[in-house]
Design an enzyme around this catalytic site. Structure first.
Site, mmCIF file in Angstrom:
data_model
loop_
_atom_site.group_PDB
_atom_site.id
_atom_site.type_symbol
_atom_site.label_atom_id
_atom_site.label_comp_id
_atom_site.label_asym_id
_atom_site.label_seq_id
_atom_site.Cartn_x
_atom_site.Cartn_y
_atom_site.Cartn_z
ATOM 1 N N ARG A 77 0.795 -1.216 0.000
ATOM 2 C CA ARG A 77 0.000 0.000 0.000
ATOM 3 C C ARG A 77 0.837 1.279 0.000
ATOM 4 O O ARG A 77 0.578 2.192 -0.778
ATOM 5 C CB ARG A 77 -0.945 0.040 1.216
ATOM 6 C CG ARG A 77 -2.207 -0.760 1.027
ATOM 7 C CD ARG A 77 -2.671 -1.313 2.341
ATOM 8 N NE ARG A 77 -1.735 -2.313 2.784
ATOM 9 C CZ ARG A 77 -1.798 -3.613 2.436
ATOM 10 N NH1 ARG A 77 -2.777 -4.031 1.689
ATOM 11 N NH2 ARG A 77 -0.887 -4.474 2.856
ATOM 12 N N THR A 78 1.817 1.335 0.876
ATOM 13 C CA THR A 78 2.549 2.597 0.989
ATOM 14 C C THR A 78 3.264 2.906 -0.316
ATOM 15 O O THR A 78 3.168 4.027 -0.834
ATOM 16 C CB THR A 78 3.539 2.549 2.171
ATOM 17 O OG1 THR A 78 2.812 2.184 3.344
ATOM 18 C CG2 THR A 78 4.185 3.899 2.398
ATOM 19 N N ARG A 132 11.555 3.646 3.081
ATOM 20 C CA ARG A 132 11.196 2.641 4.098
ATOM 21 C C ARG A 132 12.443 1.816 4.385
ATOM 22 O O ARG A 132 13.101 1.337 3.460
ATOM 23 C CB ARG A 132 10.065 1.742 3.626
ATOM 24 C CG ARG A 132 9.837 0.576 4.584
ATOM 25 C CD ARG A 132 8.597 -0.191 4.312
ATOM 26 N NE ARG A 132 7.420 0.582 4.645
ATOM 27 C CZ ARG A 132 6.189 0.095 4.563
ATOM 28 N NH1 ARG A 132 5.975 -1.139 4.165
ATOM 29 N NH2 ARG A 132 5.147 0.849 4.872
HETATM 30 N N1 ASP Z 1 1.674 -1.736 6.601
HETATM 31 C C1 ASP Z 1 1.893 -1.282 7.943
HETATM 32 C C2 ASP Z 1 3.361 -0.951 8.174
HETATM 33 O O1 ASP Z 1 4.126 -0.932 7.241
HETATM 34 C C3 ASP Z 1 1.348 -2.200 8.965
HETATM 35 C C4 ASP Z 1 1.960 -3.572 9.030
HETATM 36 O O2 ASP Z 1 2.872 -3.891 8.269
HETATM 37 O O3 ASP Z 1 1.487 -4.340 9.879
HETATM 38 O O4 ASP Z 1 3.731 -0.674 9.292
#
Ligand code: ASP
Length: 329
Positions: A77-78, A128
């Site tokens: 998603r990100t 990230r």
């Molecule tokens: N997508 C979110 C994160 O990157 C939540 C997860 O991974 O649980 O922190």
């Protein structure tokens, strides 16, 4: 050499201008950078983005701008929402989201060099990385804005912005709400960031987790210092009938040194349709996703299940943020 015919008539090319909106040029590292005024500004812009996307799909607000997306940890998603955000605003992206071996950049020096390379091509960098503090480190080296898309178990500020925006848009307010955070409150970076953002509001917070996944003391102390009504429990039954928001999270397997411990807690919670029968009529269930068993599929058809609407809000929020930090909003 024959005389070159100029490619560009520079007198006619519009000059690159930037607005001053208080966010232009800003690195987005932590939710601590967002006060209620900035939140209101981003949310107002996100609503405009939503309207624009619904009406025409895209615009050229960020035409000529390039965003580097540097992901050393998995992301669905990100990464895709940043890409979609940039493309809907007419900009372009350098996607470095696959095949990156974070072991080769686990030393700060190397991350610094990667970022200093990317900024030669791009106007902003989304990062990230598995280490807490990595986004800050990258920002210290980069002269273009760095946006933290998750630094290990540290923070995930853009997720928290979209989470708060979702609460506001779904329930019409933030003040006065009873918000329950459920799951891995120790390792979940989205929990740290959203909790801190909520301290600007008069909310009550309930933290529901197994003992070994309790909210870190540091974050809990911030909650207490802010004078927020907060309680901890192990049991969803303690919060289900009263909550306006259930913010459910997965147990973060990748943060466990001892996988046997992960096995003990991984199935601790499951939100089911039966459980939802005990919840208020007007409330929402959220999840930053991915889910790995914490919300049963039989909840998905419930109008109170807001997690996929939450996903879409991520794109609007990131459109608003990118336009703002690049000085075009
Ligand atoms: N997508 C979110 C994160 O990157 C939540 C997860 O991974 O649980 O922190």
């Amino acid at each position: 050499m024959t005389e070159l015919k100029p490619l560009f008539n520079f007198d006619q090319l519009p000059a690159k201008t930037t607005n001053s909106n208080g966010l232009t040029g800003m690195d987005v590292i932590s939710v601590d950078q967002f006060d209620p005024d900035k939140l209101a500004y981003i949310f107002a812009r996100a609503r405009e983005m939503r309207e624009m996307v619904r009406r025409v799909g895209g615009t050229d607000l960020l035409k000529g701008y390039v965003l580097a997306c540097l992901f050393y940890e998995p992301s669905t998603r990100t990464s895709s929402s940043f890409i979609a955000a940039m493309e809907r605003l007419g900009g372009s992206i350098i996607p470095i989201t696959q095949g990156v071996k974070f072991s080769s950049v686990s030393k700060g020096e190397t991350l610094a060099d990667t970022v200093r390379t990317l900024e030669q091509y791009a106007d902003a960098v989304v990062l990230r990385h598995p280490e807490i503090g990595s986004a800050k480190l990258a920002a210290d080296y980069a002269s273009v804005p760095v946006l933290n898309a998750g630094d290990g178990p540290g923070e995930h500020p853009t997720q928290a912005l979209l989470d708060l925006f979702t609460i506001r848009e779904e329930l019409g307010q933030i003040e006065g709400l009873k918000i329950a955070m459920i799951g891995d409150l120790k390792n979940g970076r989205t929990v740290q960031s959203l909790t801190k953002l909520l301290l600007h509001f008069d909310v009550s917070l309930r933290f529901v987790s197994p003992e070994i996944l309790r909210l870190p003391l540091k974050t809990m102390n911030q909650v207490i210092d802010a004078g927020i009504d907060a309680r901890e429990t192990h049991d969803v039954a303690d919060v289900i009938d009263n909550a306006d928001v259930l913010y459910v999270t997965r147990v973060q397997k990748e943060r466990f040194a001892d996988l046997a411990q992960y096995e003990q807690v991984k199935d601790y919670y499951e939100i089911t349709a039966d459980l939802m029968a005990k919840a208020k009529e007007k409330m929402i269930v959220m999840h930053p996703l991915p889910r790995v068993g914490e919300i049963h599929y039989n909840v998905d058809a419930d109008p109170r299940a807001a997690y996929f609407r939450q996903v879409q809000n991520g794109m609007f929020i990131r459109m608003a943020l990118l336009a703002a930090v690049l000085g075009q909003a």
